[in-house]
Design a protein around this motif. Structure first.
Motif, PDB file in Angstrom:
ATOM      1  N   LEU A 199       0.876  -1.168   0.000  1.00 45.79           N
ATOM      2  CA  LEU A 199       0.000   0.000   0.000  1.00 45.79           C
ATOM      3  C   LEU A 199       0.914   1.219   0.000  1.00 45.79           C
ATOM      4  O   LEU A 199       1.686   1.431   0.933  1.00 45.79           O
ATOM      5  CB  LEU A 199      -0.905   0.002   1.229  1.00 45.79           C
ATOM      6  CG  LEU A 199      -1.770   1.243   1.463  1.00 45.79           C
ATOM      7  CD1 LEU A 199      -2.646   1.545   0.259  1.00 45.79           C
ATOM      8  CD2 LEU A 199      -2.610   1.069   2.702  1.00 45.79           C
ATOM      9  N   ILE A 200       0.830   1.982  -1.093  1.00 43.58           N
ATOM     10  CA  ILE A 200       1.683   3.151  -1.259  1.00 43.58           C
ATOM     11  C   ILE A 200       0.834   4.327  -1.733  1.00 43.58           C
ATOM     12  O   ILE A 200      -0.348   4.174  -2.047  1.00 43.58           O
ATOM     13  CB  ILE A 200       2.832   2.890  -2.262  1.00 43.58           C
ATOM     14  CG1 ILE A 200       2.284   2.509  -3.653  1.00 43.58           C
ATOM     15  CG2 ILE A 200       3.779   1.819  -1.732  1.00 43.58           C
ATOM     16  CD1 ILE A 200       3.344   2.335  -4.721  1.00 43.58           C
ATOM     17  N   SER A 201       1.456   5.469  -1.781  1.00 46.86           N
ATOM     18  CA  SER A 201       0.806   6.650  -2.340  1.00 46.86           C
ATOM     19  C   SER A 201       1.909   7.618  -2.757  1.00 46.86           C
ATOM     20  O   SER A 201       3.079   7.248  -2.807  1.00 46.86           O
ATOM     21  CB  SER A 201      -0.161   7.273  -1.331  1.00 46.86           C
ATOM     22  OG  SER A 201      -1.021   8.187  -1.983  1.00 46.86           O
ATOM     23  N   THR A 202       1.522   8.826  -3.016  1.00 42.43           N
ATOM     24  CA  THR A 202       2.466   9.815  -3.495  1.00 42.43           C
ATOM     25  C   THR A 202       2.468  11.043  -2.588  1.00 42.43           C
ATOM     26  O   THR A 202       1.479  11.316  -1.909  1.00 42.43           O
ATOM     27  CB  THR A 202       2.166  10.173  -4.962  1.00 42.43           C
ATOM     28  OG1 THR A 202       3.146  11.074  -5.447  1.00 42.43           O
ATOM     29  CG2 THR A 202       0.785  10.746  -5.128  1.00 42.43           C
ATOM     30  N   ARG A 203       3.561  11.735  -2.596  1.00 46.89           N
ATOM     31  CA  ARG A 203       3.738  12.912  -1.737  1.00 46.89           C
ATOM     32  C   ARG A 203       2.599  13.915  -1.897  1.00 46.89           C
ATOM     33  O   ARG A 203       2.176  14.552  -0.940  1.00 46.89           O
ATOM     34  CB  ARG A 203       5.081  13.570  -2.088  1.00 46.89           C
ATOM     35  CG  ARG A 203       5.335  14.881  -1.399  1.00 46.89           C
ATOM     36  CD  ARG A 203       6.552  15.571  -1.958  1.00 46.89           C
ATOM     37  NE  ARG A 203       6.316  15.921  -3.356  1.00 46.89           N
ATOM     38  CZ  ARG A 203       7.272  16.285  -4.208  1.00 46.89           C
ATOM     39  NH1 ARG A 203       8.519  16.311  -3.830  1.00 46.89           N
ATOM     40  NH2 ARG A 203       6.970  16.606  -5.448  1.00 46.89           N
ATOM     41  N   GLU A 204       2.065  14.044  -3.102  1.00 45.38           N
ATOM     42  CA  GLU A 204       0.996  15.010  -3.335  1.00 45.38           C
ATOM     43  C   GLU A 204      -0.268  14.639  -2.574  1.00 45.38           C
ATOM     44  O   GLU A 204      -1.016  15.520  -2.148  1.00 45.38           O
ATOM     45  CB  GLU A 204       0.725  15.162  -4.834  1.00 45.38           C
ATOM     46  CG  GLU A 204       1.770  15.985  -5.560  1.00 45.38           C
ATOM     47  CD  GLU A 204       3.157  15.344  -5.620  1.00 45.38           C
ATOM     48  OE1 GLU A 204       3.259  14.104  -5.516  1.00 45.38           O
ATOM     49  OE2 GLU A 204       4.139  16.089  -5.732  1.00 45.38           O
ATOM     50  N   THR A 253      -2.656  25.120  -5.193  1.00 47.41           N
ATOM     51  CA  THR A 253      -2.858  24.048  -4.217  1.00 47.41           C
ATOM     52  C   THR A 253      -2.396  22.703  -4.789  1.00 47.41           C
ATOM     53  O   THR A 253      -2.352  22.524  -6.004  1.00 47.41           O
ATOM     54  CB  THR A 253      -4.342  23.953  -3.791  1.00 47.41           C
ATOM     55  OG1 THR A 253      -5.140  23.780  -4.958  1.00 47.41           O
ATOM     56  CG2 THR A 253      -4.784  25.191  -3.046  1.00 47.41           C
ATOM     57  N   PRO A 254      -2.044  21.763  -3.921  1.00 46.46           N
ATOM     58  CA  PRO A 254      -1.571  20.455  -4.400  1.00 46.46           C
ATOM     59  C   PRO A 254      -2.635  19.740  -5.225  1.00 46.46           C
ATOM     60  O   PRO A 254      -3.832  19.843  -4.947  1.00 46.46           O
ATOM     61  CB  PRO A 254      -1.305  19.672  -3.116  1.00 46.46           C
ATOM     62  CG  PRO A 254      -1.245  20.671  -2.026  1.00 46.46           C
ATOM     63  CD  PRO A 254      -2.052  21.845  -2.469  1.00 46.46           C
ATOM     64  N   VAL A 255      -2.177  19.031  -6.232  1.00 48.60           N
ATOM     65  CA  VAL A 255      -3.045  18.227  -7.087  1.00 48.60           C
ATOM     66  C   VAL A 255      -2.417  16.844  -7.186  1.00 48.60           C
ATOM     67  O   VAL A 255      -1.344  16.682  -7.764  1.00 48.60           O
ATOM     68  CB  VAL A 255      -3.187  18.836  -8.497  1.00 48.60           C
ATOM     69  CG1 VAL A 255      -4.041  17.942  -9.378  1.00 48.60           C
ATOM     70  CG2 VAL A 255      -3.756  20.236  -8.421  1.00 48.60           C
ATOM     71  N   ALA A 256      -3.069  15.869  -6.608  1.00 50.67           N
ATOM     72  CA  ALA A 256      -2.496  14.533  -6.528  1.00 50.67           C
ATOM     73  C   ALA A 256      -2.897  13.611  -7.675  1.00 50.67           C
ATOM     74  O   ALA A 256      -2.154  12.685  -8.003  1.00 50.67           O
ATOM     75  CB  ALA A 256      -2.884  13.891  -5.198  1.00 50.67           C
TER      76      ALA A 256
END
Length: 165
Positions: A37-42, A100-103
């Protein structure tokens, strides 16, 4: 199987109170520990800026290592996504104006490069017992379908894990 969580699915976890649904949180912890289970900094950046429960915010901060910085290969894939004019809508006008951040594109790219399944609550509508893409939407499931990247919602993720309550 590996999974990349979008902000919307992490936010949805706030409905599963850790004191009551301990097995969900233990299961998530186990998947993170195995790097399944991973994701990204954004996504992490979006979570920090949004109104989420204290438990979800604490969980994301305690698992910050799962939120990776996009690799060169992921950035190249983000560029490939945006070559399709319709998918440029993944970044809204307000997000561009406010910075703003956009993931979303990074979540998709992370899944593509890592041969993982995206988990998101965005862009689905219920069609009886199954999920159906919202037609012509610049949403994560539509982009995933275009690039043949597996994409599911949180309920299907839990089903695939064999979790029942």
């Amino acid at each position: 199987m590996n999974y990349v969580f979008d902000t919307s699915s992490i936010r949805s976890l706030q409905h599963f109170y850790p004191r009551v649904f301990k097995s969900i949180w233990d299961g998530l912890d186990g998947l993170v520990a195995k790097s399944e289970l991973i994701s990204t900094r954004e996504v992490f950046n979006e979570i920090e800026r949004q109104d989420v429960s204290d438990e979800v915010l604490a969980w994301t901060k305690n698992h910050k290592a799962m939120f990776s910085t996009p690799t060169g290969a992921e950035l190249l894939f983000v560029a490939e996504i945006f070559r399709i004019r319709h998918f440029q809508g993944l970044i809204g006008a307000q997000q561009r104006l406010k910075g703003t951040p956009v993931a979303d594109p990074f979540v998709i790219a992370c899944a593509k490069v890592n041969q993982a399944t995206v988990v998101t609550e965005e862009g689905w509508q219920r069609g009886g017992k199954s999920l159906v893409l919202k037609p012509n939407a610049a949403k994560i499931p539509n982009v995933c379908a275009h690039f043949k990247i597996p994409c599911i919602d949180l309920e299907e993720f839990m089903h695939q894990q064999g979790w029942t309550f």
